[in-house]
Each structure stands twice: as C-alpha cells, then as structure tokens.
Design a protein around this motif. Sequence first.
Motif, PDB file in Angstrom:
ATOM      1  N   ALA A   1      -7.236  -7.664   3.145  1.00 16.46           N
ATOM      2  CA  ALA A   1      -5.975  -8.049   2.542  1.00 16.46           C
ATOM      3  C   ALA A   1      -6.030  -8.186   1.303  1.00 16.46           C
ATOM      4  N   ALA A   2      -4.725  -8.163   0.647  1.00 16.05           N
ATOM      5  CA  ALA A   2      -4.790  -8.296  -0.686  1.00 16.05           C
ATOM      6  C   ALA A   2      -5.289  -7.076  -1.487  1.00 16.05           C
ATOM      7  N   ALA A   3      -4.952  -5.724  -0.997  1.00 14.54           N
ATOM      8  CA  ALA A   3      -5.531  -4.937  -1.932  1.00 14.54           C
ATOM      9  C   ALA A   3      -4.854  -4.785  -3.448  1.00 14.54           C
ATOM     10  N   ALA A   4      -5.832  -4.696  -4.258  1.00 12.22           N
ATOM     11  CA  ALA A   4      -5.361  -4.991  -5.544  1.00 12.22           C
ATOM     12  C   ALA A   4      -4.468  -3.585  -6.086  1.00 12.22           C
ATOM     13  N   THR A   5      -4.982  -2.588  -5.644  1.00 16.77           N
ATOM     14  CA  THR A   5      -4.235  -1.269  -6.034  1.00 16.77           C
ATOM     15  C   THR A   5      -3.998  -0.419  -4.957  1.00 16.77           C
ATOM     16  N   PRO A   6      -2.880   0.257  -5.129  1.00 16.41           N
ATOM     17  CA  PRO A   6      -2.389   1.056  -3.871  1.00 16.41           C
ATOM     18  C   PRO A   6      -3.455   2.374  -3.854  1.00 16.41           C
ATOM     19  N   ALA A   7      -3.620   2.680  -2.531  1.00 19.44           N
ATOM     20  CA  ALA A   7      -4.705   3.500  -2.275  1.00 19.44           C
ATOM     21  C   ALA A   7      -3.807   4.943  -2.029  1.00 19.44           C
TER      22      ALA A   7
ATOM     23  N   ARG B   1      -0.233  -6.282   5.464  1.00 19.50           N
ATOM     24  CA  ARG B   1      -1.706  -5.772   5.132  1.00 19.50           C
ATOM     25  C   ARG B   1      -2.005  -6.113   3.663  1.00 19.50           C
ATOM     26  N   GLY B   2      -1.388  -6.087   2.923  1.00 16.79           N
ATOM     27  CA  GLY B   2      -1.809  -6.402   1.674  1.00 16.79           C
ATOM     28  C   GLY B   2      -0.648  -5.879   0.389  1.00 16.79           C
ATOM     29  N   LEU B   3      -0.851  -6.607  -0.637  1.00 13.79           N
ATOM     30  CA  LEU B   3       0.205  -6.436  -1.689  1.00 13.79           C
ATOM     31  C   LEU B   3      -0.693  -5.342  -2.807  1.00 13.79           C
ATOM     32  N   ALA B   4       0.263  -4.835  -3.462  1.00 14.23           N
ATOM     33  CA  ALA B   4      -0.238  -3.892  -4.605  1.00 14.23           C
ATOM     34  C   ALA B   4       0.713  -4.031  -5.716  1.00 14.23           C
TER      35      ALA B   4
ATOM     36  N   ILE C   1      -3.483   4.559  10.391  1.00 20.98           N
ATOM     37  CA  ILE C   1      -3.798   3.404   9.187  1.00 20.98           C
ATOM     38  C   ILE C   1      -4.974   2.802   9.141  1.00 20.98           C
ATOM     39  N   PRO C   2      -5.705   2.722   8.018  1.00 22.83           N
ATOM     40  CA  PRO C   2      -6.768   2.287   7.981  1.00 22.83           C
ATOM     41  C   PRO C   2      -6.763   1.069   7.674  1.00 22.83           C
ATOM     42  N   ALA C   3      -7.743   0.261   8.399  1.00 19.96           N
ATOM     43  CA  ALA C   3      -7.710  -1.070   8.399  1.00 19.96           C
ATOM     44  C   ALA C   3      -8.313  -1.539   6.734  1.00 19.96           C
ATOM     45  N   ARG C   4      -7.467  -2.413   5.972  1.00 18.66           N
ATOM     46  CA  ARG C   4      -7.961  -2.517   4.752  1.00 18.66           C
ATOM     47  C   ARG C   4      -8.055  -4.059   4.508  1.00 18.66           C
TER      48      ARG C   4
ATOM     49  N   LYS D   1      -3.298 -13.328  -5.566  1.00 20.21           N
ATOM     50  CA  LYS D   1      -4.466 -12.741  -4.619  1.00 20.21           C
ATOM     51  C   LYS D   1      -4.819 -13.918  -3.924  1.00 20.21           C
TER      52      LYS D   1
ATOM     53  N   ASN E   1      -4.085  -3.917  14.267  1.00 23.66           N
ATOM     54  CA  ASN E   1      -5.577  -3.822  13.291  1.00 23.66           C
ATOM     55  C   ASN E   1      -5.747  -4.521  12.049  1.00 23.66           C
TER      56      ASN E   1
ATOM     57  N   GLN F   1       0.616  -1.046   0.065  1.00 24.26           N
ATOM     58  CA  GLN F   1      -0.029   0.139  -0.027  1.00 24.26           C
ATOM     59  C   GLN F   1       0.963   1.371  -0.159  1.00 24.26           C
ATOM     60  N   ASN F   2       1.856   1.273   0.906  1.00 23.07           N
ATOM     61  CA  ASN F   2       2.667   2.528   1.168  1.00 23.07           C
ATOM     62  C   ASN F   2       3.933   2.555   0.251  1.00 23.07           C
TER      63      ASN F   2
ATOM     64  N   PHE G   1      -2.150 -15.173  -1.597  1.00 22.42           N
ATOM     65  CA  PHE G   1      -2.069 -14.084  -0.250  1.00 22.42           C
ATOM     66  C   PHE G   1      -3.218 -14.167   0.807  1.00 22.42           C
TER      67      PHE G   1
ATOM     68  N   LYS H   1      -0.308   8.162   0.275  1.00 22.93           N
ATOM     69  CA  LYS H   1       0.602   7.349   0.912  1.00 22.93           C
ATOM     70  C   LYS H   1       1.355   7.690   2.199  1.00 22.93           C
ATOM     71  N   GLU H   2       1.258   6.887   3.166  1.00 19.99           N
ATOM     72  CA  GLU H   2       1.975   7.215   4.525  1.00 19.99           C
ATOM     73  C   GLU H   2       3.484   7.009   4.415  1.00 19.99           C
ATOM     74  N   SER H   3       4.100   8.244   4.831  1.00 19.39           N
ATOM     75  CA  SER H   3       5.811   7.928   4.962  1.00 19.39           C
ATOM     76  C   SER H   3       5.934   6.883   5.996  1.00 19.39           C
TER      77      SER H   3
ATOM     78  N   TRP I   1       7.054  -1.001  10.878  1.00 19.43           N
ATOM     79  CA  TRP I   1       6.055  -0.372   9.820  1.00 19.43           C
ATOM     80  C   TRP I   1       5.983  -0.841   8.543  1.00 19.43           C
TER      81      TRP I   1
END
Lengths: 480, 485
Positions: free
Chosen positions: B36-42, A162-165, B31-34, A229, A264, A112-113, A232, B45-47, A155
């Motif tokens: 798992a396996a987000a397909a696209t980055p939202a 939390r998840g891959l992108a 950090i929002p709870a998301r 997907k 979380n 994500q980040n 994971f 972005k956080e540093s 972090w």
Amino acid sequence: MRQLPELRHSLLWGPAVALALGACSQQATSVVTAPASPAAPMAATPAPAGPAFEIPVEYYTLPNGLRVVLSPDHTAPTATVAAYYAVGFRTEPRNRTGFAHLFEHLMFQGSQNLGKAEFIQLIQKNGGALNGSTRFDFTNYFEVVPSNKLETILWAEADRMRGLAINQGNLTNQQGVVKSEVRVNVLNQPYGGFPWLDMPQKANKNWNNAHNFYGDLKDLDAANLADTKAFFKTYYAPNNAVLAVVGDFEPAEAKAWVEKYYGNIPSATPPPKPDLTEPRQEQEQRFSKDDKLASKPALAFAYHMPERNTPEYYALIMLDQILLQGNDSRLYQALVQKRGYSDGVSGGINSDLGNQFNYNGPMLWMGSIIYDPSVQADSVVSVLDQEISRLAKTGIDQATLDLAMVKIRSAFYDQLSGSDNFGRADLLAAFALFDNDPARINRIEDEFRKVTPELMQKTIREYLRPGNRTIITVNPLAKS
Amino acid sequence: MNKLIIGLLGAALVATTVDAQAQKPKAKSKIPARPAAAATPAAPKESPPEGSAPRDFALPAKEEFTLDNSLKARLVPYGQVPKVTMMVAIQAGNVHEAANEVAVADLLAKLLQEGTASRSATQLAEQVARMGGTLSISAGLDQTTLWASCLSEYAPQLAALMADVVLHPALPASELPRLKTDLKRQMNLARSYPGTQARQKYSAAIYGSHPYGRPLPTDAQLDALTLEQVQSFYKNQFGGQRTSVYVAGRFDAPALRQAIGSAWKDFPQGPAPRIEIAKPLTKGDVLTLDRPSAPQSTIVVGLPAVDPSNPDFIRLRVMNSLLGGSFGSRITRNIREDKGYTYSPYSYVETHYRTGNWTENADVTTADTYNSLREIMSEVERLQKTPPTAEELQGIQNYEGGMFVLRNSTPGGIIGQLNTLDLHGLPETYLTEQVRNINAVTPQQVSETARKYMRPEAMTIVVVGDKKQIDPQLKKFQAERKKPL
C-alpha cells in the motif's frame, strides 16, 4: 428563482447544477409534521399503502476483508460505484485538523496507473461523473457511469485503493485548493460555518467530535508527504472499506471484476478505534458569535441524540419529522406561519453533512433560523420550549405518529431513487460499514413502526430537555 | 436540495455516455500485488479495461393532452419507486412585471402558499404532508413554478390540490406584511453574498434596463407593493394558454388524467404567451465591488451568447464543456488543478427566452486575481487558435452524452427537459437528436464557435473583493488586455 444563495450550502460546482438530479423540485428535507388542529378530511379516501418496494441486496466479504454490496437496478443504463473508507474527520490526527478532508483531495492526485488528473479524465471521457466527500465517520468516493463502463471504473477505484503516487507538487496544489474551499464556504460568506461547523465544536466535549474539521489554515499548511503515507497506510486498506455497486449490471459479472481487481490488494492491521464518547450534558450552554459579514441575527439550537439504532433513536427521528421537517411541522407553523419570525426554519439530524443514517457516533439534532433584529433570541427559544412541552403535555397520538411515518417513508423513497443512485449506494455502504448489515435497508421502515406514544414521551423527557441543548446566536455586524 | 459537500467538488453528479470511444487496445498485464502507499509510480502502466458496447437509451415515452383552455399536460410514467413528481409551470415571472411593481411575481408566489378558498395555509401544509408530499412555489425570471411530489397513491389528490392553489388562491391581505418582511429579509441576505453581488452586477451590465438586469428589489420597492397589484398581476398574467402541467414517476394514468382534466377545466384561457426579448450588450467593462479585507476575489466574466433555439447552441455547449464547464475542462485543470488558485471554477451558458449569456465564474485567492483572469483569457484564446484534438473532443462528447442520459433519468430531470422544450418553443427533435448533434461537432467547429462567441476584449468582467488589493491587479490586466496575452 432569483439567484439567492443557499444558506449553509456549499457552492454547487457548475455543471452539476444543470443536473441537480431533479432536485430543484424536492428540497432535501423530507416532508414534515404534525397537525396542530384537526385536518380537513382528504377529498378522496386514501388508497392502501403504496406498492411494496424491495431493494435487492447481495453482500459478501473478500478474503482481504473488503466488504462488497451489490444492488442491481435496471431503471436507467447507468452504474454507480461507491468506495467508503471508515475514516472521517473524527479520527484525524490532533495536530492536523482538516487532514481527513485534505487527504480525500489527494486521492485524486495520482495512483500507480493513473497520473494526476487522469482519474477525473477517465471518468469524464467515459461519460461519467464523480465526487468524493468527507464526513464524521467515513470518506467516500463515487462515480456514476454508463453501465457498459462499470469494469473501467472498478479498475480505476481499485488502482487507488492499492496505493497513491503523489509528489510534493500535488500536495502543495491541493493545499491551495482546500484553503480556497474553506474560504469560499466559510470565511468569505455571511453565516460561514454556521451552524454546521460551529455547533459540534460547542456542543461536544471530546476533541474528536469537537474540533474544526474543515481545518485551521495553519494545520492545512503543515501537512507533509510523510503524513499522507502514514494516513493511507493506517486507514485506506480493503479491510477498512466497503465497495457498493448499484445500477444496471449483472451480479455475476460484477463479482468477477471485483475479485479480479480487488482480490489481491493486501489487508492491513485494523486502525485503532478512537474513543468518541460524550458525557451526558446536564446544563444548557449558550454562545454568541460575531459575524462581520452577516446583516441579520440568527440562532441555532442542538440537542445530543440518543445512541444510534436504539428505540429512542428511531423515536427522535420521528420527533424531528413532527417538530422540524416541512411546512406542516410544529416549529414551522409556530415560528413562521403564526409569528412571522422568519420565512423558514431548517435543520435535522446530521443535517448539512448527511442524514439520520450515515454516521456512527455521537450526533446532534439541530435547527437554525435567521430573523430580523426586531425579534429577540429569547422569543425564539421560548417558542421552541413551548412546542416541545406541548408535545410532552398533550402526548402524541397515533394520527401524529402515522403522519411522521408517511413522511419518513416518502423521504426514504426519494433517497432510494435518482439517476445517480447515490442515495441508495450511500445507505447500503453506511449500513455495511457501521452495522455489517446492508440488508437493513429493507427493514428500516419496521423500526419506525415499533415506536409507541410512550416511547416518544420518554425520548422527549430525556433528550429534548433544556439541559441537553446548546444554543448559538449570531451577532450581525454588517450593515443591512 | 443539496447537502453541504466537504469534498472534492461541492456538488453531486453523475453521467453516462453513448458512444464507445476508440482507445488503445489494453495491455493484458496482471496486477502485481504492491505494498500500500507506493511512493512512486512503477512502469509500465496498465491501461484501463474498455468496458463493453453501450446499452440503448431511449427517452421515456410520454402521454400528452390539451384542455379546452389551452392548458397542456404531459405525463411520463417512469421508475420503480412508488412516488410521483409534478410541476406546474406558468409563463408569468419577473420579466412580466412593470417597472413600478418589481417583485410582484415573487410576492404572488408567496401568497399562493397561504391557502385557497377552501383550505387555510396550515391545512394546505398538513394535507400535502399526509400524502407524503412536498410543495414549493417560486417565481423565476420567465415562469412561476409549483413543484410537488407525493406517494404514488395520492397522485390524483395532489394534482387537484395544485390546481386549487392556482385557481382559487385566498390571497389573504392579512399575510401581506409578514410576507413582505420575509422578502425584504431574503433580499437583504442575498445581497450579502459575494456570489450574488457579482452576478447581479454582471446581469445589470449586460441586460441594462430589461427585467433580467434589474437589481434585487429594495425595501422601498417591496413596501410599495399592494394587494391590488398582486391581484391584477394574477388576473392579467395567469391562464391556461401560459400553463403546462408535468407529471413523472409512478401513477395510475387514467385516474390522474381525469383529475387534471376536471381540476383545471375552469381555469380561464388567459393571455397568450409573451416574453419581451432582451437585447444584451457588452462593452468590455471591468466592474468592481469593494469587500474590504475579503480573502478571495469573486470573479464573473462573460458576454451575451445564444439560447437553445439557435442552431449554434449545441456547439456552444460542447465548446463550453471543453473550455470551462466540466471538472476535466481546460480552465478548471489550469486554475485549480495546476495553479491552485481556486476550488470551484466553472463556466456555463445561462439561457433565457431567445437570448443567453456565457460566463466563467470563480472565487480565487485575492493575490491571484490578475493571474486567474489572465489564465482564463489565455485558455479562450488558445481554443480560438487551435482546434482540440479529436481525442479530447470525443471525451467531452461522451461526457455530454452521459449527462444527457442522467438528466433524463429522474422524474424531476425529465420534467425539467420537457419544460425547456415548452418554454423555448423547441421541437421534440431537440431532445431526440441531441446526442447525435453533440457527437456531430468537429474540432474545427469548436474553435470556430470559440471565435464567434468568445471575444475576450468584449467580455464584461466583474470582481468582488478587496479593492485595495485588486485594483492594481486589474489595472495591469487592463493595460495588457488588447494585446495578445
């Protein structure tokens, strides 16, 4: 050293060679075995056992199921983070050999980040090093950083839990990288895959334990984004993972960070438990493998291990010390020192892919030797039989057990030290993942002390019988 | 030493740094709870959190003494684990061999493991094992080294045993045929690896007739070696003036000092240290070795460079780390993470006494041989033309600083660093000021260093692979080589 390749080892990635964790000195194998003749007395009386050495272990579970192990060590200003997921190559999908390992590569391709390459850059620009690896029963990800950067790494590791992108471009790129890896470690090398990749496929009967876990190139090519997907989602949840933190940190601070970044992440339905059982082997099996890149014959033998953590398991670890580990071992003395068949004999339990502790299923005790065409494979096998039956006939006295014990203890200390603290993190994570008991690290020595000469005999009879073994010979087709 | 890594890299590593770096202030987002396996980055972005101020790192203190025969000993108390690591380094290696006795140093190293006047080979192995110990002896280009370790309580005995191995070797004639057979097999195996083949060709090209450029010994050369040659090599090349004993770990210092002093006191002073300095050359040759139907091309490309005694060395190392010597380096990002040609590309500076060389090494898909060479050269040229940003360089400096801490945080690593000082005759400041010197390098100096030492047109290029497929690609590469890529 002349630049000789390490047989059966992957090419080191350059910069690490410089570090090599002081290991030019110590071979990974522990020391080894048993006196064939009465040893000359030591010049000095041995001191009592060394100073007691206790590893601090704090262990707890977050509400989402993530198991956390903290073990402070202030020797050097570094901190090591290891994330272990309970999925290895035994559990990959049947039409996707090599997928667990390919997926490990994908974990570095964006979350994500952190975009592609950013995870690696983040660790490196903070003065750290990292790696990941895929094994029979886990996939691990670890970093070592200056201890003031521990929060940064916690972090980052959480970000990908939390998840891959990742996109098709990243997948295609890593398929290429992994195929290159298979070529460099297996296909373009003499003795490629021998015996570490070949033996499980021949000795085992259950597909989970007996397939090509590096992956057939066509299976690697067939992997798609939907597979990643699903994989994971099935395996990469906090309740299927352990997070180990070792090094120079304050536990209260580390706990707060772990809570903040991991607390979380949602848990998931636990993955199905694969059936890993292997039938008792009754008949010896022999196989031969042509190798067009090899110029000398070679032979590997493997015996099915007793179930992990049984009394016989500890006895077999001691037999490995007596028979195979180090220049004093029975097999080294018989095959190398006495008969000159080779300059060395190597192997062990879970050798080349780990150690006797970090797996969770059927396993092999394995050894291998490369020799000259003037030596017959049968001669090697008969020496093996002679040394095993000598142990069975004459028994194992307390002095031999003591020797095995001192070697085990010494090798264990090596595993618990090292500036990267990886060995310690690995043991703690494996004991948490497989036994729910990382504090075992401080009790493991006692298990070996319980082993008696009678138990050794019983273990030899049941496990080191010819019917329980598989032999693979390499038929060299290259010109000397 | 290393386990096979089926993994991201193929080696283990670790690191640490020294300077906090300037980073953008971090956004304090939750950090929002998301799922798992987000397909696209939202977005957004956080540093990453920055971490805290670095903790002090001081090189561990050491105790040093010299015996009357000039043997140097260095003792470094380190760590908490009850083990001790020792290394005896003798400046006698392949570089000291005459042309008619190639590999005599290797044969002697093997013979040293065959027992002493009072211990058979088997007894030696058993006694080491009873200490929870290991002992390995090997001949290198510049030195013969004995590495050993054991449980702390046996440190004095192990130190005495190592001295016995060097001072009173049995050198049994009876074992000579077996050890020669072993050496022949080992050399034969080594010659069948593409990596060794490529490196050998490269070393021969730049070091020529100097021992560093010699091919691996042939069966005939090994067969011709005699016990007399081994004995005279031992007599003429070994001695106190060329020997250092290093110890790191946990040990009883007074007892160990005493053990080392008495065990080595009868070692002759021997010859003064002397290494014939190589004068490496490069003519920009392209050399190939046919490996029919090989699925990969093994590439070694490089040229002579400098060693740690040269004031440019630290700059060269920083430049190397940025260019190809780290996982996040430019060449690795390019040919692995962007193009997917290879798994394990890496560059490094190989150092010898008063000389060194730089190489980029990679096993690439055969069809991408041309592309890989082209990308390597274009990264070199890009660095020569344009200095890196301050931010990119700072990241590399942090990495190198981190590696320095790691290297100096294990007994074996500490010993290796001290041996480097001794072998190259470097002052203590080489270590004590290293991090400061790493951090002093400027972006302009990185480019200058690339211009001074990296000359693509002069690099020796070695490719081991399927000639049928690589020759046309190399032809194309050569045709473009003098032109800007």
